[in-house]
Scaffold this active site. Structure first.
Site, short mmCIF file in Angstrom:
data_model
loop_
_atom_site.label_atom_id
_atom_site.label_comp_id
_atom_site.label_asym_id
_atom_site.label_seq_id
_atom_site.Cartn_x
_atom_site.Cartn_y
_atom_site.Cartn_z
N LYS A 71 0.83 -1.03 -0.06
CA LYS A 71 0.10 0.04 -0.03
C LYS A 71 0.72 1.25 -0.02
O LYS A 71 0.61 2.28 -0.66
CB LYS A 71 -0.92 0.08 1.21
N CYS A 122 -3.81 10.93 1.18
CA CYS A 122 -2.97 9.66 1.01
C CYS A 122 -1.63 9.88 0.32
O CYS A 122 -0.64 9.76 0.97
CB CYS A 122 -3.77 8.84 0.08
N1 SAJ Z 1 -1.74 14.84 -9.11
C1 SAJ Z 1 -1.25 15.48 -9.95
N2 SAJ Z 1 -0.74 14.93 -11.03
C2 SAJ Z 1 -1.22 13.90 -11.61
C3 SAJ Z 1 -2.01 12.92 -10.75
C4 SAJ Z 1 -2.44 13.72 -9.38
O1 SAJ Z 1 -0.53 16.68 -9.56
O2 SAJ Z 1 -0.72 13.41 -12.60
C5 SAJ Z 1 -2.33 15.11 -7.63
C6 SAJ Z 1 -3.82 15.51 -7.74
O3 SAJ Z 1 -4.34 16.82 -8.18
C7 SAJ Z 1 -3.95 15.33 -6.07
C8 SAJ Z 1 -2.90 14.39 -5.64
O4 SAJ Z 1 -2.08 14.35 -6.81
O5 SAJ Z 1 -3.64 16.78 -5.53
C9 SAJ Z 1 -3.48 12.87 -5.38
O6 SAJ Z 1 -4.37 12.63 -6.27
P1 SAJ Z 1 -4.51 11.07 -7.00
O7 SAJ Z 1 -5.67 11.27 -8.00
O8 SAJ Z 1 -3.29 10.76 -7.56
O9 SAJ Z 1 -4.74 10.20 -5.72
P2 SAJ Z 1 -5.83 10.11 -4.44
O10 SAJ Z 1 -4.96 10.97 -3.37
O11 SAJ Z 1 -7.15 10.59 -4.94
O12 SAJ Z 1 -6.04 8.42 -4.43
C10 SAJ Z 1 -4.44 7.74 -4.32
C11 SAJ Z 1 -4.81 6.54 -5.28
N3 SAJ Z 1 -3.58 5.82 -5.21
C12 SAJ Z 1 -2.63 5.71 -6.39
O13 SAJ Z 1 -3.18 5.93 -7.46
C13 SAJ Z 1 -1.66 4.72 -6.18
C14 SAJ Z 1 -5.85 5.64 -4.60
O14 SAJ Z 1 -5.71 4.54 -5.49
C15 SAJ Z 1 -5.63 5.24 -3.18
O15 SAJ Z 1 -6.65 4.19 -2.83
C16 SAJ Z 1 -5.64 6.49 -2.32
O16 SAJ Z 1 -4.50 7.21 -2.74
C17 SAJ Z 1 -5.58 6.27 -0.92
O17 SAJ Z 1 -6.59 6.07 0.00
O18 SAJ Z 1 -4.40 5.84 -0.61
#
Ligand code: SAJ
Length: 423
Positions: free
Chosen positions: A211, A265
């Site tokens: 995780k 996360c």
């Molecule tokens: N972000 C960027 N650029 C990107 C992708 C995301 O700047 O290309 C930023 C987003 O704007 C945001 C942050 O990253 O601020 C996180 O967003 P996210 O969509 O990457 O992730 P979360 O926090 O919504 O969900 C993550 C997911 N983990 C992964 O994709 C590895 C989800 O599957 C997990 O279950 C979740 O964390 C968790 O609960 O741990």
């Protein structure tokens, strides 16, 4: 056959998980420390925003399969989905897991399965087993009795994406780390009631690390994109065009830069690894620092835009700033650890002129902004009236428009939405 399931912690993960068990006609007892959460759910309503969840909860409560309470009750299986935040010193705080253990210990019975889903530092499941064993010396646990233990314990991390939780809970593969083969077997049987993805069995510590590795992988890759964006800006290169070009390589897949990394996360979990391996987790720690630096860099860009307007004869109080987007990612209403929110607060603190926010996903602004006299404004008005337009979140409402800037307007676009697109 496990008939009664108790979910401890009815938040973003616990509540959808509870309703999916209930949708399979299992009796589900949801336990939460908040009276408001318990009352809301018992009325068939939800306290969080997540697509499809409201209908599922209403149906599950209405049909009598889901009930919420503040006091743990006997059940066949207990699923712990409580928060594991960071302390001010960036250390994992597992006190909610300890509290959950205390709450279920008195009602545990021979044959029960206990699953930890909360994101946790490696070794936490074994700690949980130890706490339970200390509180219930009349029962045997896997660390003492192995496969023949009275209580089975496993770590099964959630990995669902906010905004797609219900779909991903069903579709995603699950990693299941039982403390013994029997523990894993029991956990697989439980999840198979609604999970259509594969349930892959591993060791308990590997499941915990898995995780943390998933979210750190994403953090490191976003940091790469954010670092590139700062380098490209310095060298006069459009980073979004550059990423589109580089991603045409069959083995390159650069993520998108932004104003920082938010949510509870990706910006948190890598610290669990860094804390456990401070000497070796150098890349992971650096990625955290790159992503945490990005909002400061955005503030610098706004300062530069303001300085340019001043050279055109405007005074600080004449200059208004509009922030487009406040949530931690697009098309949600979640402000947890949102870099956009921190940027808006910082702008309000340091700028003498007016600061506005355009946020189509929020009915009203958080108090931290209203206290700073930041007002909400609609999209068109902000595009016309603001001197500096700061695009922070790429909400779909912002994507199909392109502002026509006057000589007295500047744009700081952290998401590449309002830049000219090529190819
Ligand atoms: N972000 C960027 N650029 C990107 C992708 C995301 O700047 O290309 C930023 C987003 O704007 C945001 C942050 O990253 O601020 C996180 O967003 P996210 O969509 O990457 O992730 P979360 O926090 O919504 O969900 C993550 C997911 N983990 C992964 O994709 C590895 C989800 O599957 C997990 O279950 C979740 O964390 C968790 O609960 O741990």
């Amino acid at each position: 056959m496990l008939k009664t399931i108790s979910i401890i912690g009815l938040g973003y993960i616990g509540l959808p998980t509870a309703t999916l068990f209930a949708s399979r006609k299992m009796r589900v007892i949801g336990v939460d420390v908040s009276e408001y959460v318990v009352d809301t759910i018992n009325r068939g309503n939800i306290h969080i925003v997540e697509p499809e969840l409201d209908i599922l909860v209403q149906a599950a409560v209405g049909a009598g399969y889901l009930r919420a309470t503040m006091q743990a009750e006997p059940a066949d299986a207990f699923v712990i989905a409580v928060p594991t935040p960071l302390t001010a010193e960036q250390k994992p705080d597992v006190s909610c897991i300890e509290a959950a253990a205390k709450s279920i210990a008195p009602v545990l019975a021979k044959g029960n399965l206990v699953i930890l889903e909360s994101t946790s530092p490696v070794g936490t499941t074994e700690k949980l087993a130890q706490w339970l064993a200390e509180m219930r010396p009349d029962l045997t646990f896997p660390q003492q009795a192995g496969n023949g233990s009275d209580i089975r314990i496993a770590y099964c991390p959630e990995r669902v994406l906010p905004g797609r939780i219900v779909h991903e809970l069903v579709a995603n593969d699950r990693v299941i780390g039982g403390m013994t083969p029997k523990c894993s077997e029991a956990a697989v049987a439980l999840y198979k009631s609604f999970v259509q993805g594969e349930c892959v069995v591993t060791q308990v510590r590997a499941a915990e690390m898995c995780k943390l590795a998933e979210n750190s992988f994403r953090d490191v890759n976003i940091a790469f994109a954010n670092e590139l964006s700062m380098i490209c800006d310095d060298q006069g290169i459009d980073v979004w065009e550059l990423i589109r070009l580089a991603n045409r390589h069959p083995r390159v897949n650069i993520l998108q830069p932004g104003c920082g990394v938010g949510g509870h996360c990706i910006a948190v979990d890598p610290w669990f690894i860094v804390n456990s391996a401070p000497e070796t987790a150098k890349l992971i720690a650096t990625a955290r620092s790159v992503n945490d630096t990005k909002p400061k860099w955005v503030l610098q860009k706004v300062d530069e835009a303001i300085a340019e307007l001043k050279t055109d004869g405007m005074t600080a109080t004449d200059i208004s700033i509009a922030c487009f987007g406040l949530t931690f990612k697009p098309d949600i209403d979640d402000l947890r650890e949102s870099p956009a929110l921190h940027i808006a607060e910082a702008l309000a603190d340091r700028h003498a002129g007016k600061v506005f926010v355009v946020e189509p996903n929020l009915e009203s602004l958080p108090q931290s902004l209203t206290d700073r006299r930041v007002a909400q404004m609609d999209l068109n008005a902000a595009m016309e009236r603001a001197s500096v337009l700061v695009l922070l979140v790429d909400h779909s409402q912002f994507k199909n428009i392109s502002p026509q800037l006057t000589r007295f307007q500047k744009l700081v676009d952290t998401r590449g939405v309002w830049k000219k697109k090529h190819g």
